[in-house]
Design a protein around this motif. Sequence first.
Motif, PDB file in Angstrom:
ATOM      1  N   GLY A 302     -12.593 -11.808   1.463  1.00 46.99           N
ATOM      2  CA  GLY A 302     -11.521 -10.811   1.213  1.00 46.99           C
ATOM      3  C   GLY A 302     -11.915  -9.931   0.183  1.00 46.99           C
ATOM      4  O   GLY A 302     -13.212  -9.471   0.090  1.00 46.99           O
ATOM      5  N   SER A 370      -4.765  -7.770  -2.688  1.00 43.82           N
ATOM      6  CA  SER A 370      -4.893  -7.757  -1.231  1.00 43.82           C
ATOM      7  C   SER A 370      -3.743  -7.415  -0.505  1.00 43.82           C
ATOM      8  O   SER A 370      -3.363  -7.048   0.770  1.00 43.82           O
ATOM      9  N   SER A 418      -4.483 -10.127   4.088  1.00 45.19           N
ATOM     10  CA  SER A 418      -4.253  -8.790   3.688  1.00 45.19           C
ATOM     11  C   SER A 418      -3.230  -8.019   4.411  1.00 45.19           C
ATOM     12  O   SER A 418      -2.935  -7.993   5.458  1.00 45.19           O
TER      13      SER A 418
END
Length: 610
Positions: A302, A370, A418
């Motif tokens: 991520g 995110s 996300s």
Amino acid sequence: MLFRLRGRAALLAAVLACPTMTAPVMAADCAPAYGNKCYTQPHATQPYCPPGTPSAPPVEPPMAPGDKPMDDPMRDPMTDQPQAQQQQPQAQQPQQQQPQLAQPTFTPSAPTTAASSPQSVSPNMIGDFFGTGGGTISIPQMSRDFTGPILSGGSPAMFTALTPSGSYVGSPASPVFVTQTVPGPISVIGDAVGTIPTGSFWTAAGPVPSGFGPFATFTSDFLLNENPDETAATAAAFPNSAAVVFNGAQAFFVSNTGTVTPIISGVPFEGNGNFAVGTSYTIIDSFAQTLYVPAPASTNGGNVGRQKIGENTNPIPRDRVFMNYSLFDGARLAQGGVNVHRFTPGIEKTFFDGLASLEVRVPFAATANSNFVAGGPIDDNNVEFGSLTFYLKTLLHQTSNVAVGAGLGIAVPTYDDSTVSIFNPATNSLQRLVDIEAESVHLMPYIGAVLTPTERFFAQAFLQFDVDTNGNTVRTLNPMTGRLANTGTIQDSTYLFMDLAVGYWVHLNPESDSFVRGLAPVAELHWNRTLDSQDFVAGNGYVVGNPQQGRIETWNAVVGVNALLHDDATVTVGYGVPIAGGDDQFNGELRIIFNWLFGGAGSDPQRRVF
């Protein structure tokens, strides 16, 4: 009796006549020397008899054939045997042992050979990679319409129709004015979100319908032009919208609500009612556009980044606990870059007599959020967890100056999903547009080698692959249902990593009592490349990922210094910059690494210093 004393005195004199050395040597280290009555050490320059070492029996010259042995005062003429054997048993000769050689030690002043230079003087590689970044998501135009009358206290607001002076003959000519007499609110989906000021007016968009004249009753509605005051009030009610579009307005006659009283040529207009105004606007929350958002694809880690084997690791298994800190300046997680502060605590423990180890890393970072809001600011100080990473290492081959190891890394998706959202003023909340779920498991096989041709010089290299095994599920907003729907699975690209590090100990004395026992500058070169193009998913008007993005390639250079400290600890400081490739993922990076050894690692010179 006299002969016995004389013989023993002669033997004692011979023993005392032998020179001695100051260093004590065991009897096992001695060997008989012809020509005297004592032992000598094989590598000594002069013969000597160490204290407590029994002398060798005298060596008699060889007898001629037929000769009889001479009378020996030490022998019994009756039995022809030495009298000492008759009085007491013969003392057992001590068993000889191999000489104990001194162990080599590392000192700056004493030169050593490659054979005495184990890989223990090879510190861990510093590392270079962030390993993920932002990307594109194309979204369709997001809009909503509202059409309805302007309300006042839940009822349509009443307006007065004003006409120009003059007489009506049939249908009077335009314009006809509809003026608001009291402030009226705008209602969107049941919520009052704006107010039209008093005195605002609309004009007829075309000829006034028939029946609007002297002694006639108004029987038809008519279209109105845009009221700039109402449009401005509507736009102010949606400050986060991309645009407010006027679709049209219409005057509605509401009977039995009052009397329309404009005077035309001195004759009052005959009617029994008032007007209400209905309007239609389109609120565009977001135009069809392509957004650059953090971590839009199935990236490993991520917004925290990947965990390569070449970061604070050596091919040789070791017992240690560690903390890695990395500051990435301008990480490509958003337009203009984001500063990422990443921390990676971990532990490595050996097993199988030090031939293998298991390493665990738990990365987290202050990085970009995110959860991305379209049109909103980037939250670049959000704490996020990365992928929990395991490395199983094994030592395949080892000599005094070469070691080869291999292993497998596994990255588990413990980072956040996300998401991309827009603000919906109607509900005063965020509307989710895209959701990329964190599901992919990455396998990262590698092979590495260490070379220490001298005590001071060291080099090591890694070759590694990073493979996404299953991808991440992508869900997008279905405009028909207003809910997120499964759109597909996006696969991360397969990476190839090649890493090389060389260094030299300008100061090295691991056995000293000083706090700093060694200093070694180091230089590293890292090549990172994807083996396929970036994947993408399309559906419901969305495109997640960039179909035009080809392979990614970066070259990063790192320089640093390793400090070997007291109590089996090291501190490493390094700085890296991109030098080629064109797909830079940061402007520069600072790394500070701490390692502390524990357990059996401190007693094994092959793993004690790293």
